[in-house]
Design an enzyme around this catalytic site. Sequence first.
Site, PDB file in Angstrom:
ATOM      1  N   GLU A 227      -3.205  -4.118  -3.608  1.00  0.00           N
ATOM      2  CA  GLU A 227      -3.735  -5.061  -4.675  1.00  0.00           C
ATOM      3  C   GLU A 227      -3.692  -4.144  -5.954  1.00  0.00           C
ATOM      4  O   GLU A 227      -3.499  -4.947  -6.782  1.00  0.00           O
ATOM      5  CB  GLU A 227      -4.903  -6.002  -4.067  1.00  0.00           C
ATOM      6  CG  GLU A 227      -5.111  -6.546  -2.974  1.00  0.00           C
ATOM      7  CD  GLU A 227      -5.077  -5.515  -2.003  1.00  0.00           C
ATOM      8  OE1 GLU A 227      -4.732  -4.627  -1.793  1.00  0.00           O
ATOM      9  OE2 GLU A 227      -5.888  -6.568  -0.915  1.00  0.00           O
TER      10      GLU A 227
ATOM     11  N   CYS B 135     -10.116  -4.420   0.164  1.00  0.00           N
ATOM     12  CA  CYS B 135     -11.163  -3.626   0.434  1.00  0.00           C
ATOM     13  C   CYS B 135     -11.555  -3.435  -0.933  1.00  0.00           C
ATOM     14  O   CYS B 135     -11.606  -4.540  -2.549  1.00  0.00           O
ATOM     15  CB  CYS B 135     -10.947  -2.505   0.346  1.00  0.00           C
ATOM     16  SG  CYS B 135      -9.983  -1.697  -1.042  1.00  0.00           S
TER      17      CYS B 135
ATOM     18  N   GLU C 193       0.138   5.042   0.514  1.00  0.00           N
ATOM     19  CA  GLU C 193      -1.238   6.249   1.711  1.00  0.00           C
ATOM     20  C   GLU C 193      -0.743   7.881   1.167  1.00  0.00           C
ATOM     21  O   GLU C 193       0.464   8.328   0.396  1.00  0.00           O
ATOM     22  CB  GLU C 193      -0.825   6.395   2.697  1.00  0.00           C
ATOM     23  CG  GLU C 193      -0.777   4.691   3.405  1.00  0.00           C
ATOM     24  CD  GLU C 193      -1.021   4.156   4.934  1.00  0.00           C
ATOM     25  OE1 GLU C 193      -2.379   3.808   5.236  1.00  0.00           O
ATOM     26  OE2 GLU C 193      -1.204   5.287   5.765  1.00  0.00           O
TER      27      GLU C 193
ATOM     28  N   ASN D  43       0.765  -1.541   0.303  1.00  0.00           N
ATOM     29  CA  ASN D  43      -0.293  -0.050   0.038  1.00  0.00           C
ATOM     30  C   ASN D  43       0.334   1.063   0.059  1.00  0.00           C
ATOM     31  O   ASN D  43       2.399   1.765   0.347  1.00  0.00           O
ATOM     32  CB  ASN D  43      -0.980  -0.111   1.236  1.00  0.00           C
ATOM     33  CG  ASN D  43      -0.649  -0.196   2.246  1.00  0.00           C
ATOM     34  OD1 ASN D  43       0.856  -1.281   2.461  1.00  0.00           O
ATOM     35  ND2 ASN D  43      -0.804   0.203   3.219  1.00  0.00           N
TER      36      ASN D  43
ATOM     37  N   CYS E  29     -10.610  -2.426  -4.587  1.00  0.00           N
ATOM     38  CA  CYS E  29      -9.506  -3.976  -5.000  1.00  0.00           C
ATOM     39  C   CYS E  29     -10.395  -4.582  -5.835  1.00  0.00           C
ATOM     40  O   CYS E  29     -10.213  -5.490  -6.242  1.00  0.00           O
ATOM     41  CB  CYS E  29      -8.677  -3.949  -3.407  1.00  0.00           C
ATOM     42  SG  CYS E  29      -7.104  -2.323  -3.451  1.00  0.00           S
TER      43      CYS E  29
END
Lengths: 155, 155, 155, 155
Positions: free
Chosen positions: C67, C98, C56, C54, C101
């Site tokens: 992902e 999530c 951010e 990830n 994704c």
Amino acid sequence: REETVKKYGLTENELLTLHERSVAAKSRAYCPYSKFRVGATLLSNNGQWIDGANVENASYGIGTCAERVALGKAVTEGIRSFKAVGVAADIEATCSPCGACRQFIREFCDLETPIFMFNIKGEYATMTISELLPLSFGPDVLPSPEVLEANRPQT
Amino acid sequence: REETVKKYGLTENELLTLHERSVAAKSRAYCPYSKFRVGATLLSNNGQWIDGANVENASYGIGTCAERVALGKAVTEGIRSFKAVGVAADIEATCSPCGACRQFIREFCDLETPIFMFNIKGEYATMTISELLPLSFGPDVLPSPEVLEANRPQT
Amino acid sequence: REETVKKYGLTENELLTLHERSVAAKSRAYCPYSKFRVGATLLSNNGQWIDGANVENASYGIGTCAERVALGKAVTEGIRSFKAVGVAADIEATCSPCGACRQFIREFCDLETPIFMFNIKGEYATMTISELLPLSFGPDVLPSPEVLEANRPQT
Amino acid sequence: REETVKKYGLTENELLTLHERSVAAKSRAYCPYSKFRVGATLLSNNGQWIDGANVENASYGIGTCAERVALGKAVTEGIRSFKAVGVAADIEATCSPCGACRQFIREFCDLETPIFMFNIKGEYATMTISELLPLSFGPDVLPSPEVLEANRPQT
Ligand SMILES: [Zn+2]
Ligand SMILES: [Zn+2]
Ligand SMILES: [Zn+2]
Ligand SMILES: [Zn+2]
């Protein structure tokens, strides 16, 4: 203050309201993750006021900002022409719209629309959307899929 | 119809209104790129109705969906508990919320909240948010940054 | 373990590697805001491995997940057909993708592609993308803008 | 050309490569919806090259841009300091990064990092990220959740 107001064609009262409403909108934020409350207020060319605040998500990237919430509301209520945008946050620095919000605003606002960015003391900076997003990639720049497909270079 | 209504605790009338409003909301969509109009309507536990439609952008990835617009509006107006969600689109297939919207809904709705997905003929499918987003990653699953930092494995 | 492996057409070794790589990928996460490190690994049908984590952003909604980073990498390297997806995080609960994704994966993966979700102990749950995103809104459901415009109802 | 190169500390050759690679990257785009191919290339301070292209989605708002794909790749491969960014598209207008990408770039690049925007003829405009995203909202502006919570005004 008077000069800014004159420069952007607002009344003194409209600027006051823009400030008050965007500060008030902050209290509607849903921001359990960042704790960073932001409020945004739009003044339409017809004199309507529309407010928004940030709405976060456990999957951080799915959350959205005050400006986009306010504009989503306005646009789907048929309001698509704006005189000014206000943004307020709980910090001393000027809280400017993030890049995604500048792009979202760009879709609907005149390039000369002023964005008033209020800090926690009520001081503000003002920039137009064309200043905040220079050389912007707006609806007028994007050719239709048909045109793009027809002219695609062979590489 | 009667059975669905009973199963999810709605009245026949509420279901009718959910359909009518989400179809009507479609006409407020701003979708010059996809031409795909979607309307969404929320019924709050207090009996309030909130509508939304999709709002697209020249930078496609910045646009947002009907469901997120409606929820952004509701949440920032202080409405955070919902009885049902309706979605309507101009296709014969059932138009279900996209993954991002399921996640956005998940943040605020009870896992058993029903989503009514209306097709262009007014037929619908119904699933709860826990059915649409099984094993979901919601606010209750995410530990706080402090806890995560304290327990981080050394790899 | 053997059964899962057989059911989804992986070798025991591939499953091991999927676990190891997605755990290792976690350490590349840029997550100063959530402190929630997530790693993702793709195994292509040609036997290639692609990792992501990830990334951010100070404007939370602009960040992206492991992902989507892995898939963006794969797709733009010409890899568009996958045998399995792995996801790993630092929590005991199963960390599922999530909603955004799931939707991003749906665009490229077969509905029966398995997603292996590893917890901090190395235990895992497995679901196919059609189970994680039932009634999904994929490329095959969306009519072209021309068709939508031609058939638009007059309301 | 020579002057630009000197101004931003690139060699003539690096600029040539930036152009060639971002044009080549375009061909890896997955853009069945917009047909708008965009390529992006990063040159790291260590002399590494990283390419990306846009990856769209049936749910338009979930797609992502060339710049974010390239950066996601770089960051999760441990590369977080950049000398230049290149962007290329199939139009005569200068294709600048959208607002979301400017914000994503802002998180990792020095404010003075140059963005080279190539049009279909190979002509280019150059602006630094601080020029493309003035008054930007970056990691240094956002206080931690703890500080925000402690200082929150009572309105
Ligand atoms: Zn924003
Ligand atoms: Zn959606
Ligand atoms: Zn995700
Ligand atoms: Zn972009």
